[in-house]
Scaffold this active site. Sequence first.
Site, mmCIF file in Angstrom:
data_model
loop_
_atom_site.group_PDB
_atom_site.id
_atom_site.type_symbol
_atom_site.label_atom_id
_atom_site.label_comp_id
_atom_site.label_asym_id
_atom_site.label_seq_id
_atom_site.Cartn_x
_atom_site.Cartn_y
_atom_site.Cartn_z
ATOM 1 N NE ARG A 97 -3.828 1.933 2.501
ATOM 2 C CZ ARG A 97 -3.564 2.858 3.393
ATOM 3 N NH1 ARG A 97 -2.558 2.733 4.213
ATOM 4 N NH2 ARG A 97 -4.338 3.927 3.489
ATOM 5 C CG ASP A 118 -16.533 7.558 3.447
ATOM 6 O OD1 ASP A 118 -16.023 6.452 3.266
ATOM 7 O OD2 ASP A 118 -16.051 8.608 2.963
ATOM 8 N NE ARG A 159 -19.829 3.698 -0.270
ATOM 9 C CZ ARG A 159 -18.553 3.620 -0.610
ATOM 10 N NH1 ARG A 159 -17.604 3.827 0.278
ATOM 11 N NH2 ARG A 159 -18.212 3.312 -1.850
ATOM 12 C CG HIS A 166 -12.180 8.061 1.765
ATOM 13 N ND1 HIS A 166 -13.480 7.628 1.805
ATOM 14 C CD2 HIS A 166 -11.641 7.512 0.648
ATOM 15 C CE1 HIS A 166 -13.717 6.854 0.743
ATOM 16 N NE2 HIS A 166 -12.617 6.765 0.029
HETATM 17 N N1 LIG Z 1 -12.319 9.419 -2.788
HETATM 18 C C1 LIG Z 1 -13.209 8.451 -2.940
HETATM 19 O O1 LIG Z 1 -14.200 8.391 -2.199
HETATM 20 C C2 LIG Z 1 -12.969 7.431 -4.029
HETATM 21 C C3 LIG Z 1 -13.957 6.521 -4.416
HETATM 22 C C4 LIG Z 1 -13.692 5.624 -5.445
HETATM 23 C C5 LIG Z 1 -12.431 5.618 -6.058
HETATM 24 N N2 LIG Z 1 -11.489 6.507 -5.632
HETATM 25 C C6 LIG Z 1 -10.145 6.564 -6.221
HETATM 26 O O2 LIG Z 1 -10.186 7.227 -7.461
HETATM 27 C C7 LIG Z 1 -9.021 6.852 -8.215
HETATM 28 C C8 LIG Z 1 -9.434 6.516 -9.648
HETATM 29 O O3 LIG Z 1 -10.210 5.342 -9.641
HETATM 30 P P1 LIG Z 1 -10.742 4.730 -11.024
HETATM 31 O O4 LIG Z 1 -11.576 3.563 -10.663
HETATM 32 O O5 LIG Z 1 -11.266 5.813 -11.881
HETATM 33 O O6 LIG Z 1 -9.357 4.221 -11.650
HETATM 34 P P2 LIG Z 1 -9.063 3.987 -13.221
HETATM 35 O O7 LIG Z 1 -7.854 3.122 -13.264
HETATM 36 O O8 LIG Z 1 -10.310 3.560 -13.907
HETATM 37 O O9 LIG Z 1 -8.684 5.447 -13.765
HETATM 38 C C9 LIG Z 1 -7.518 6.113 -13.396
HETATM 39 C C10 LIG Z 1 -7.059 6.874 -14.619
HETATM 40 O O10 LIG Z 1 -5.948 7.705 -14.246
HETATM 41 C C11 LIG Z 1 -5.126 7.786 -15.399
HETATM 42 N N3 LIG Z 1 -3.801 8.304 -15.035
HETATM 43 C C12 LIG Z 1 -2.791 7.678 -14.410
HETATM 44 N N4 LIG Z 1 -1.750 8.519 -14.269
HETATM 45 C C13 LIG Z 1 -2.113 9.712 -14.805
HETATM 46 C C14 LIG Z 1 -1.478 10.976 -14.956
HETATM 47 N N5 LIG Z 1 -0.231 11.179 -14.532
HETATM 48 N N6 LIG Z 1 -2.173 11.967 -15.547
HETATM 49 C C15 LIG Z 1 -3.426 11.768 -16.010
HETATM 50 N N7 LIG Z 1 -4.085 10.591 -15.884
HETATM 51 C C16 LIG Z 1 -3.421 9.572 -15.301
HETATM 52 C C17 LIG Z 1 -5.099 6.365 -15.952
HETATM 53 O O11 LIG Z 1 -4.682 6.324 -17.290
HETATM 54 C C18 LIG Z 1 -6.563 5.966 -15.761
HETATM 55 O O12 LIG Z 1 -7.341 6.215 -16.925
HETATM 56 C C19 LIG Z 1 -8.386 5.687 -7.458
HETATM 57 O O13 LIG Z 1 -7.301 6.167 -6.700
HETATM 58 C C20 LIG Z 1 -9.503 5.230 -6.547
HETATM 59 O O14 LIG Z 1 -9.029 4.582 -5.370
HETATM 60 C C21 LIG Z 1 -11.737 7.415 -4.660
#
Ligand SMILES: NC(=O)c1ccc[n+]([C@@H]2O[C@H](COP(=O)([O-])OP(=O)(O)OC[C@H]3O[C@@H](n4cnc5c(N)ncnc54)[C@H](O)[C@@H]3O)[C@@H](O)[C@H]2O)c1
Length: 320
Positions: free
Chosen positions: A92, A152, A155, A179
Amino acid sequence: MGDSWKSRKVVIVGAGAVGSTFAYALAQKGLADEIALIDANRDFAEGQALDLAHGLPYYPSVQIKVGQKQDYAGAEVIVVTAGAEQAPGESRLALIKKNKTIIELIIEEILDQQSQAVIVVATNPVDILTYTALKHTGWPKSRVMGSGTVLDSARFRYLLSQHCDVDVGNVHAYFLGEHGDSEFPAWSMTHIAGVAIDDYCPVCKKCMSWLLERKEIVKTVRESAYHIINYKGATYFAIGMALVRIVGTILQDQRSILPVSTLLEGEYGIQDVCLGVPCIVGQGGVKQIIEAPLFQEEKEALSKSAVILQNVINQVLIQD
Ligand SMILES: NC(=O)c1ccc[n+]([C@@H]2O[C@H](COP(=O)([O-])OP(=O)(O)OC[C@H]3O[C@@H](n4cnc5c(N)ncnc54)[C@H](O)[C@@H]3O)[C@@H](O)[C@H]2O)c1
């Protein structure tokens, strides 16, 4: 249109599941005039933008396009959802370091464009990366926030409404803190139709043992993301809506009170860490942190969350 008209532009960095779902929901709400999608994978961003743009006849008026770094200049809000996936066997901490580097590169480009936007970070671990983004910009803390515990809390409200069999609109409730695993419910701030939850439970009579059932609800909120990821690999619809809620209040200066992740500087007795606390959010970002009179155990839970996050900051950010 007169010279004073300014397009409400939202730039989304990361066109993956979260970024594209947010874009889709935002377009349907009619809150933005322009949505620009940026992704490290340009072809992917192109495909996502085209697919979204083909819905244009059916959205309220909006432009959707692939963005480039110049778009940061005129953006009102920049939402960061870009992130790396956890590689097999990767720790992680290693993933946090990788995402920290990604966020820093994005911030460099935003700074290059002299952007005046508000930044909303959604990439996980959101509190750590909000702290990274804030420190890297050097901007006032009001202009850099994370999605915090807004999802959260949604939810939590949903589960309470199901449990009490009432409209979710009548449920006012917040999860606060990290979070992540140390997040907690602020029962002191939980009301149903304006009635404090401790007064509502005895009259509601929907459950056998409200203390036990409250525990079950809290556990379900904390484990929601794990369950959804087990079922389908990722969560994106509800976070998409949570981001619309945050960005909407910024664009419309609604001054909604949302538990976004923000830098604490002595509030709640906590220093130099970003976590989810109730904030008034409007044009320009976080206008004020609300120091709610939490129960003693809630204050302790918030401090515990802060210590957990500070330890990660020390491991990942400072000893780099
Ligand atoms: N905050 C919250 O409550 C919450 C909830 C759900 C997911 N998330 C987080 O959101 C993030 C995205 O999740 P996802 O399911 O969309 O992932 P995903 O893999 O579908 O999308 C991530 C995107 O980021 C792009 N990327 C990577 N490096 C980059 C850069 N330097 N510049 C521009 N784009 C770049 C990738 O190409 C990809 O398309 C994850 O970290 C996930 O844990 C947060």
